[in-house]
Scaffold this active site. Structure first.
Site, short mmCIF file in Angstrom:
data_model
loop_
_atom_site.label_atom_id
_atom_site.label_comp_id
_atom_site.label_asym_id
_atom_site.label_seq_id
_atom_site.Cartn_x
_atom_site.Cartn_y
_atom_site.Cartn_z
N SER A 32 0.82 -1.20 0.00
CA SER A 32 0.00 0.00 0.00
C SER A 32 0.86 1.26 0.00
O SER A 32 1.89 1.33 0.66
CB SER A 32 -0.87 -0.01 1.26
OG SER A 32 -1.67 1.14 1.29
N GLY A 83 1.28 11.64 4.41
CA GLY A 83 0.12 12.13 5.14
C GLY A 83 -1.19 11.53 4.64
O GLY A 83 -2.23 12.19 4.67
N ASN A 110 -6.54 -1.28 1.49
CA ASN A 110 -5.94 -0.83 2.74
C ASN A 110 -6.77 0.33 3.29
O ASN A 110 -7.12 1.26 2.56
CB ASN A 110 -4.49 -0.39 2.49
CG ASN A 110 -3.79 0.06 3.76
OD1 ASN A 110 -4.17 1.06 4.38
ND2 ASN A 110 -2.75 -0.65 4.16
N CYS A 141 0.24 3.93 10.51
CA CYS A 141 0.85 5.02 9.75
C CYS A 141 1.48 6.00 10.71
O CYS A 141 0.80 6.56 11.57
CB CYS A 141 -0.17 5.75 8.89
SG CYS A 141 0.56 7.18 8.07
#
Lengths: 314, 252
Positions: A32, A83, A110, A141
């Site tokens: 991803s 981001g 994802n 993340c």
């Protein structure tokens, strides 16, 4: 002699693997955030030859991502803080899924979210889409406050996310783990206990880089996620650690550049693996790795590549 | 957009660590348009890891040239390439200049290595139109005039041409700009592009700029090279939506 001929006269190699109910023609997955939604990279490689493509993290609402500078190269690696720039669930379903439908590969969606409810809602909305064969839940993340990392460091939250996401879909659920924790196996264990089908490990490691003349960070977000060959030994150790403690399929990720790296991940315990940073440098790496593994198995007399998983000798 | 292993046919130092490398790459040569770039692998190993983006400087027949400045490990490796070596090139990438719309004189504005895309563009300006090339640099040794015509020069230190920056030179030569309908094409450091944009907005000149940003892939998958949009919410990507933008589309 073509590969087909070799297959006929000598031996067959079965490269297929399974993640939950999802069958992959080979263990190569595109990670991803390194292949967008498949459209650009499909000009440079044959996605039909890839086991699975994991789409860029999608969140309930679109996100425009961080201001520049988003990436910086480091020694044998790179830091990124994109981001979670993405089109949002509605646009994803309307325009991205139809394009992906044409490929004979597994599309894994994802999902990133800023609340447990949002993970559940995104999964619920996308689950009816036939093209999507599995979900990878991004709880790790490192680059946005709401990117999930706060969940990724909390065993209870990971348990709840796994349980509640599983409750709204019949498709395999893969939880993408953060390496930025002291005991990654504990997280894999929770995922396993709550019915998760697999874990993927590892997401990027938190890092930074400063300009020594201006004394400012080189990326806007100050810290970013480190990826590339620099992190491979760490990723291998994390996969091994999970493999030795928890019985759950592992998708290995971290600095894979070629088939040798991929084989190493499978030996320490990965059922399949994702390639990421290498796609930026060699967009056809997935196909080359699949071919390389096929040759390796043939030479090593390995009939089924799944026999390689966890075959380490310690 | 393809990946080729191109053979280096020539590498020359233009001076002051500025190099021109020419490769045999017929497919890329055929597909390219001025302002596009290629992402070049500068190492066989994992260091440097990422490809390096370079403007297409010149296309002649089956040959493509790139201009570069030796700044770090990547460009140092590139400078050590020899005739006959193979170079792994991904391209052509991005969107180039619109050089066939309505204007009588093409005005090029280049700062330092910003001169790189202009030799290719110079050759593509439709016949019968005029050309003016404004070239700026810190000092005489930083001026790059390779492949450019009708040059007007400026240096910050006054060692050659007009003393001042290239936008001050544009202002000083404004009479020349007003002799016909112009279109401005600019490439150089972002502060220069910002000043060119202001100058062109002030006088209502049509202008396109070639921008730059650190990037990994060069074709839209890493999302690493945002530039703030002016005509919509959010960002464009320098690699895929640019690198050439009309000044009305982006915040510089």
């Amino acid at each position: 002699m073509t590969k087909k001929d070799v297959e006929n006269v000598e031996t067959t190699v079965d490269l297929s693997v399974k993640i939950g109910s999802m069958k992959l023609k080979n263990p190569v997955m595109l990670a991803s955030g390194t292949v967008g939604y498949g459209n650009e990279i499909s000009n440079l490689t044959d996605l039909n030859r890839i086991g699975a493509v994991v789409t860029k993290s999608v969140s309930l609402k679109p996100r425009k991502g961080n201001p520049p500078q988003r990436i910086v190269e480091t020694a044998s690696g790179m830091l990124n803080a994109i981001g979670l720039a993405n089109v949002g669930v509605e646009e994803f379903i309307r325009t991205k899924i139809p394009f992906l439908r044409q490929f004979d590969t597994n599309i894994v969606c994802n999902i990133a979210a800023s609340s447990i409810d949002e993970y559940v809602e995104c999964t619920r909305m996308i689950s009816p889409e036939e093209t999507i064969k599995a979900f990878e839940i991004n709880i790790s993340c490192p680059n946005v406050k709401e990117g999930g990392l706060m969940f990724g460091h909390d065993l209870k939250a990971v348990a709840e996310i796994t349980r509640r996401v599983k409750a709204v879909t019949d498709k395999p659920v893969i939880i993408k783990l953060s390496p930025n924790v002291s005991d990654i196996a504990a997280f894999a264990k929770v995922v396993s206990e709550e019915g998760g089908d697999a874990v993927s490990a590892i997401n990027t490691l938190v890092g930074t880089s400063f300009n020594i003349y201006t004394r400012r960070p080189k990326i806007f977000n100050v810290t970013g996620g480190l990826s590339g060959p620099a992190i491979k030994p760490v990723a291998l150790a994390k996969v091994l650690e999970i493999k030795r403690k928890v019985d759950i399929p592992i998708i290995g990720i971290g600095g894979i550049m070629n088939w040798q790296d991929a084989a190493e991940f499978m030996i320490v315990g990965a059922t399949a693996f994702e390639i990421g940073t290498v796609n930026f440098i060699n967009p056809n790496a997935g196909v080359e790795i699949s071919d390389g593994l096929w040759e390796y198995c043939r030479k090593m007399n390995i009939r089924k590549i799944s026999d390689l998983t966890g075959s380490y000798v310690i | 957009m393809i990946i080729v292993n191109a053979e280096v046919s020539e590498i020359v130092e233009l001076g002051n660590s500025i190099f021109l490398i020419k490769v045999h790459a017929p497919k890329i040569a055929r597909e390219s348009t001025p302002g596009q770039f290629c992402n070049i692998k500068v190492s066989e190993s994992n260091f440097p890891l990422l490809r390096r983006p370079f403007s297409i400087c010149e296309v002649k027949g089956d040959f493509v040239s790139f201009m570069f400045n030796v700044l770090g490990e990547g460009t140092r490796n590139l400078a050590h390439k020899k005739v006959g070596d193979a170079l792994d090139i991904l391209g052509p990438l991005g969107n180039g200049f619109k050089f066939d719309d309505d204007y009588e004189t093409a005005v090029f504005v280049a700062g330092g290595l910003g001169a790189a895309p202009f030799p290719f563009l110079t050759g593509k300006i439709p016949e019968g139109r005029k050309l003016l090339s404004f070239i700026g640099g810190r000092s005489e040794k930083d001026l790059i005039t390779y492949g450019m015509k009708n040059t007007l020069l400026s240096t910050d230190d006054g060692t050659k041409g007009f003393k001042g920056n290239v936008v001050e030179l544009l202002e000083a030569k404004k009479e020349l700009l007003d002799e016909s309908k112009i279109k401005v094409f600019a490439c150089g450091p972002t502060p220069m592009l910002r000043a060119v944009k202001e100058f062109c907005l002030k006088y209502g000149y049509n202008c396109e700029v070639s921008t730059e940003c650190a990037m990994a892939c060069g074709f839209g998958i890493c999302q690493g090279c945002p530039i703030q949009a002016e005509d919509k919410e959010g960002y464009y990507l320098v690699c895929k939506d640019g690198p050439v933008f009309n000044i009305n589309k982006v915040v510089l």
